[in-house]
Motif scaffolding. Structure first.
Motif: not given
Length: 513
Positions: A52-65, A234-249
């Protein structure tokens, strides 16, 4: 992993500190880089991480590069590319990689960053990294040692993917990594890659899929307990509050729910709500056998003479076994494959070769072929009626007359095949969609998994008027929907005819006995 954990986090949570790989990231890296053959080379050639979105994929790609550019996977004269669908997305991966380099004095001495061309070069080994996008023209002539494709699911076609994939043959240990949320299209290249990877039939492919199962009840998708399945951070560097707000919407606004399911639960659903969900449609798959002499209904959507025409057939009675036929002009198969699926794609040609699409010579559909096909069905089955979109029906009726197939319009006296015009507005399509939806939900519809019909159903989008009536909106459809329109008309005609038959308790008792 040791190399990555020596890199400096350039921004966001943990900025200024060292990278700390999580266990799920380490599992993915181990599965790619640990298996080796007797020749000492990596076994894995293709890897997919769907998340899912916002789970640090961009940073992981950059590190592998960087691991391939100047780290333990670096080779002489390597070519490393991160691929994305547009320039802005491509710039994000390059931006993070450049920030990591500039945050570390040692890396800054070893590497040269060129912002204008999104290019990073290594002085010592002649290797370079470049961010490329589908918008940047041809990529032929490349010789990649590593490609990482960011959000392949968002690709409108597979041109960039195919160019990069087919350019790796000259490398001893080529590696193609895809990191993306899922596509809703079961025929999309990413869906094919994930399904193939999960099958476990090829040891050179690694696939890690993080997703909330599509069969999860609707009542549970807004429960934070299931979100972790698609969001390992989730609950680590993926914000639970942000995902909860998206779910509420999404819970407040039903139109937002499909997007929430696709992007944040990583389910294979369209960001725009399809007429019938893929899960429901797949659950109705079966043999769908129709015996000779069975009572059936037909429905026809002719569309334009140069595009897809669809005919559906379904059995009368309580349950509906469905078969579908499609036509396209033979001379346009490759051209339309490129138009609808991207350069290098031959999906219409492949479907025609497999027998899922019938072709007629030239650059337009010959109505004679459709008329003869329908006449054959009339001879083989007891056809109770043919519902049709009024578009171009006069041409087809002339063909019926020419080949000697007797027809009559509903409401008129006459013998032969009953023809029922079916409007495409709210008045006629609302009950048709209701009948189709009810049959699917109650599992009273069975289809054999025709890929063209499945693709049409995934593309179909319904719109609603102020009174709550629905119709299939061709303007909002993502691609061809002819089969979905024909199936809705068929189910609408069948439901209307059944409603007009008076209920006889004696017949019901005899049938039950």
């Amino acid at each position: 992993m040791a190399f990555i954990e020596c890199l400096i986090v350039p921004s966001g949570e943990g900025q200024g500190g060292l990278f700390l790989l999580r266990q799920w990231q380490k599992r993915f890296i181990r599965d790619i880089y640990e298996p080796h053959g007797l020749d000492g080379r990596r076994r894995v050639r293709r890897a997919i991480l769907s998340i899912a979105r916002k789970n640090g994929k961009t940073a992981l790609i950059a590190a592998l590069v960087l691991a391939h550019l100047v780290g333990p996977e670096a080779i002489e004269n390597g070519e490393i590319y991160s691929a994305a669908n547009d320039r802005e997305q491509a710039a994000q991966v390059f931006k993070v990689a450049a920030q990591i380099v500039r945050a570390d004095p040692e890396l800054s001495r070893m590497l040269r960053v060129v912002d204008s061309t999104k290019h990073i070069a290594c002085y010592s080994n002649g290797s370079f990294y470049k961010a490329v996008s589908a918008e940047a023209g041809t990529k032929h002539g490349l010789n990649p040692s590593l490609v990482i494709f960011d959000e392949l699911a968002q690709a409108r076609n597979r041109e960039l993917y195919d160019v990069l994939d087919t350019s790796m043959g000259a490398r001893a240990e080529p590696l193609f990594i895809t990191i993306s949320t899922q596509s809703n299209d079961p025929e999309h290249i990413l869906s094919k890659l994930i399904d193939d990877g999960l099958s476990g039939q090829d040891e050179t492919i690694v696939c890690h899929l993080y997703a909330v199962p599509e069969e999860t009840p609707d009542s549970q998708i807004f429960d934070p307990k299931v979100w972790k399945l698609a969001n390992p951070a989730l609950g680590d560097f993926r914000s639970l509050a942000d995902l909860r707000a998206t779910a509420d919407k999404a819970q407040r606004m039903p139109a937002e729910e499909p997007k929430f399911r696709n992007l944040y639960l990583n389910q294979r659903v369209a960001p725009v709500s399809s007429l019938i969900s893929r899960v429901e449609w797949t659950a109705c798959k079966g043999e769908a056998v129709i015996e000779d002499g069975a009572e059936v209904y037909l429905a026809l959507d002719l569309s334009a003479i140069i595009d897809l025409a669809a005919l559906t057939m379904g059995t009368a009675g309580e349950r509906t076994a469905v078969q579908a036929a499609f036509w396209k002009p033979a001379d346009l198969l490759q051209e339309h494959s490129r138009r609808d699926f991207g350069a290098g794609h031959l999906r219409y040609s492949e479907w025609a070769k497999a027998g899922h699409i019938q072709t007629t010579p030239g650059r337009s559909i010959d109505p004679t072929a459709i008329a003869l096909h329908i006449a054959g069905l009339v001879q083989r089955y007891r056809v109770l009626g043919l519902a049709y979109d009024r578009w171009r029906i006069d041409t087809l009726r002339r063909e019926f007359d020419r080949i000697g197939l007797a027809t009559h319009l509903e409401g008129e006296k006459g013998d032969g095949l009953r023809l029922i015009p079916w409007g495409q507005g709210f008045k006629d399509m609302a009950p048709a969609i209701d009948a189709l939806e009810q049959a699917v939900i109650e599992r009273k519809l069975e289809h054999p998994g025709n890929p063209v019909l499945t693709w049409n159903m995934a593309n179909a989008v319904a719109v609603t008027d102020p009174a709550g009536n629905r119709k299939i909106d061709k303007d909002k459809a993502r691609f061809r929907i002819d089969g979905a329109v024909a199936l809705a008309m068929l189910m609408g005609l069948k439901a209307r005819d059944r409603a007009e038959i008076p209920f006889d308790p004696d017949d019901w008792i005899a049938s039950y006995a």
